[in-house]
Design a protein around this motif. Sequence first.
Motif, PDB file in Angstrom:
ATOM      1  N   THR A 100       3.076   0.509  11.379  1.00 27.03           N
ATOM      2  CA  THR A 100       3.117   1.334  10.100  1.00 27.03           C
ATOM      3  C   THR A 100       4.103   0.830   9.075  1.00 27.03           C
ATOM      4  O   THR A 100       3.850   1.355   7.960  1.00 27.03           O
ATOM      5  N   ASN A 102       6.498  -1.669   6.763  1.00 31.04           N
ATOM      6  CA  ASN A 102       6.383  -3.295   6.621  1.00 31.04           C
ATOM      7  C   ASN A 102       7.507  -3.981   7.274  1.00 31.04           C
ATOM      8  O   ASN A 102       8.602  -3.690   6.974  1.00 31.04           O
TER       9      ASN A 102
ATOM     10  N   TYR B 219       0.325  -1.204   8.188  1.00 32.12           N
ATOM     11  CA  TYR B 219       1.274  -0.925   7.097  1.00 32.12           C
ATOM     12  C   TYR B 219       0.788  -1.139   5.885  1.00 32.12           C
ATOM     13  O   TYR B 219       1.387  -0.384   4.728  1.00 32.12           O
ATOM     14  N   ARG B 224      -0.397   2.457   1.149  1.00 24.99           N
ATOM     15  CA  ARG B 224      -1.553   3.214   0.273  1.00 24.99           C
ATOM     16  C   ARG B 224      -1.369   4.712   0.391  1.00 24.99           C
ATOM     17  O   ARG B 224      -1.374   5.202  -0.595  1.00 24.99           O
ATOM     18  N   LEU B 228       1.351   4.388  -3.583  1.00 25.64           N
ATOM     19  CA  LEU B 228       1.785   3.116  -4.415  1.00 25.64           C
ATOM     20  C   LEU B 228       0.429   2.741  -5.164  1.00 25.64           C
ATOM     21  O   LEU B 228      -0.669   2.781  -4.562  1.00 25.64           O
ATOM     22  N   ARG B 232       1.393  -2.775  -6.623  1.00 24.51           N
ATOM     23  CA  ARG B 232       2.166  -2.975  -5.788  1.00 24.51           C
ATOM     24  C   ARG B 232       2.111  -3.246  -4.322  1.00 24.51           C
ATOM     25  O   ARG B 232       2.893  -4.091  -3.567  1.00 24.51           O
ATOM     26  N   VAL B 236       3.721  -6.838  -3.408  1.00 26.18           N
ATOM     27  CA  VAL B 236       4.979  -6.688  -2.935  1.00 26.18           C
ATOM     28  C   VAL B 236       4.748  -6.624  -1.287  1.00 26.18           C
ATOM     29  O   VAL B 236       5.340  -7.557  -0.555  1.00 26.18           O
ATOM     30  N   HIS B 237       4.183  -5.878  -0.946  1.00 26.97           N
ATOM     31  CA  HIS B 237       3.985  -5.462   0.609  1.00 26.97           C
ATOM     32  C   HIS B 237       3.043  -6.647   1.272  1.00 26.97           C
ATOM     33  O   HIS B 237       3.737  -7.407   2.389  1.00 26.97           O
ATOM     34  N   VAL B 238       2.027  -7.058   0.436  1.00 29.93           N
ATOM     35  CA  VAL B 238       1.368  -8.090   1.243  1.00 29.93           C
ATOM     36  C   VAL B 238       1.688  -9.466   1.062  1.00 29.93           C
ATOM     37  O   VAL B 238       1.911 -10.252   2.089  1.00 29.93           O
ATOM     38  N   LYS B 240       4.515 -10.596   0.244  1.00 30.12           N
ATOM     39  CA  LYS B 240       5.901 -10.697   1.068  1.00 30.12           C
ATOM     40  C   LYS B 240       5.676 -11.193   2.208  1.00 30.12           C
ATOM     41  O   LYS B 240       6.126 -12.238   2.899  1.00 30.12           O
ATOM     42  N   ASN B 241       4.595 -10.566   3.034  1.00 30.22           N
ATOM     43  CA  ASN B 241       4.308 -11.050   4.382  1.00 30.22           C
ATOM     44  C   ASN B 241       3.460 -12.496   4.514  1.00 30.22           C
ATOM     45  O   ASN B 241       3.799 -13.401   5.346  1.00 30.22           O
TER      46      ASN B 241
END
Lengths: 324, 325
Positions: A100, A102, B219, B224, B228, B232, B236-238, B240-241
């Motif tokens: 969960t 990141n 994640y 969500r 957010l 974002r 940001v989250h996706v 960056k991965n």
Amino acid sequence: MTLEVRNLQTHFHTKAGVVRAVDGVSFSVAEGKILGLVGESGSGKSVTGFSIMGLVDPPGRIVGGQVLFQGRDIVGLPEAEIRKLRGNRIAMIFQDPMMTLNPVLKVETQMIEAIRAHADVDRKTAWTRARDALGQVGIPSPEERLASYPHQFSGGMRQRVAIAIALLNKPDLIVADEPTTALDVTIQGQILYEVQKLARETRTALIWITHDLSVVASLADEICVMYAGRIVERGSVDEVLDAPAHPYTAGLIGSVPSRNAKGQPLTQIPGVMPSMLNLPSGCAFRLRCAHADARCEVAPPEPVGPRGVRCVRPLAGPRTGAAA
Amino acid sequence: MTVFIIRRLMQSGLVLLLMSLIVFFGVFAIGDPVEIFIAADADQAERERAIAALGLDRPIWEQYFFFVANALKGDLGRSFVFNMPSIDLILMRLPATLELALVAVAMSVLIGVPLGMYAGYRPDSVGAKTIMAGSIFGFSLPTFWVGLMLILIFAVELGWLPSTGRGELGTFLGVQSSLFTWNGLSHLFLPALNLALFNISLVIRLTRAGMRENLPMDYVKFARAKGLSQRRVVLVHVLKNILIPIVTVVGLEIGQVIAFAVVTETIFAWPGMGKLIIDSINNLDRPVIVAYLLIIVIMFIVINLIVDILYSILDPRVRLGDMGK
Ligand SMILES: Nc1ncnc2c1ncn2[C@@H]1O[C@H](COP(=O)(O)OP(=O)(O)O)[C@@H](O)[C@H]1O
Ligand SMILES: [Mg+2]
């Protein structure tokens, strides 16, 4: 009433057909109360939780019913409106703490953004609140931990972080989707204890989803038992656990070890959950039910009221929902 | 980190030594340059004088050690053709190739990542399907053909952009490059696009795959659930991965683009190293070939080192100390 779910229907339109993952579910949770939502895996508990959060993704869709949060129906609200509630007034904790958070963002980033999504505060203030929240859920030296990445935490600690994130904005309702299932038993106990304490202190309404009756036994005020997308029995913890009316509930109780039934062999519910695409007519449980007869081939009436059961041949306990 | 870099530099030295052996002896095997330089009617004495002047009369081992000893002093031999140090010759041409490669890689990221993200975010949209079909062309059409078509359309038919040479150079911080003038940039555009096309397609597919893989992850849903904005969550989250594999590929692309520049430079008459190496191979100008190959090897080593460092910055789960063991 903090949350009132009325006749919620969430369906998945797949190539193989329509999966009625949640098919007419109603329940309510009051301020400071804990509702246990129990059922085997695949019975539609998570989809119910996501429906409340407005997080059902295609091919799924809420096709009917209402989710009244503090009296306001939030089904079909514009995304911007429901986002103001998410993580702010209604928070969710997920099952697998390893998945969960990141993996590439620091814990502080993931906490601060959750605060700043809802409140116009500077980073410093948000950071302080994040630190306090970590301390609140029992994470030692929270200042240092804030600068860590999720992989530097154990599973139990990660779930505490997720719980801290859920608590950040002091929500009125928390949906906890099997938050202790992936953890080992001692940690499970600690987390159960702490969440219960926090919910009672802050008077947060809590929906605790689990497949394990023994977990809700010590935690919840009320229980709803779900089977194949429907609630088959509801009542207070004592009513349901001491005098289960639905054979399915009785089967669930019989399959977990308990103090009262020490020494007796555990029983198992025969068979597996039928495919949601291919449910039997009438009572969805009748093919696995030892008590079923010809009367079960017609759909049993909807359970209504605080104590109810969806069964035409209930065990002890109350009569059918219609009569209750 | 420091330990990692030191260990890496030692490994690199070994790689470089091995490569110099392979390159030096490999180039030796491909033919005798003397035949090309010496007039057909030269007599034996003239021949031998020429050979001795080039140092080609010594045994090959001795030539190699002589070469390594000089190389350590920064001297990679003199070009037979231009009669100047081959390293100077290459370094003169290096900026042209580097600016071409850099712009091509920048294009592949700046075009590929947004298109790939869109294609992964709305996979069923017409736009996404168009992008993916386009990327198949980018993969399969040969570079030289696309280059000729670009010239035909944009230079010959439409007359919008020039198709040969570097154009005007500008100077900025002591570096001369066509990046610093409009005229230079207009010259750079077509060859860079030509060189970038394959990589744009590669980055599109990689980014799209990353989006498809990451979007259903818990994640994302949890992010969500925090309330957010979708913006974002994705940016940001996706992102960056997804960037982790993209950085690796883009890093390797830089080397590959420099190597592939040979074709593009030839088509667009771009005065870079690629064109030089083609000419040098034609003339069997051994010192230039050897120097070129060694410089390419060094470049790959440096790029890989940078990629690994970037990788560890992007992915906190990677510790540099554990890599390269
Ligand atoms: N994305 C999906 N596509 C199709 N069916 C789904 C999807 N998500 C969930 N379902 C269906 O919804 C049912 C309930 O799932 P879920 O709520 O996750 O069960 P539980 O949480 O009780 O284990 C499952 O039978 C599953 O088949
Ligand atoms: Mg579930």
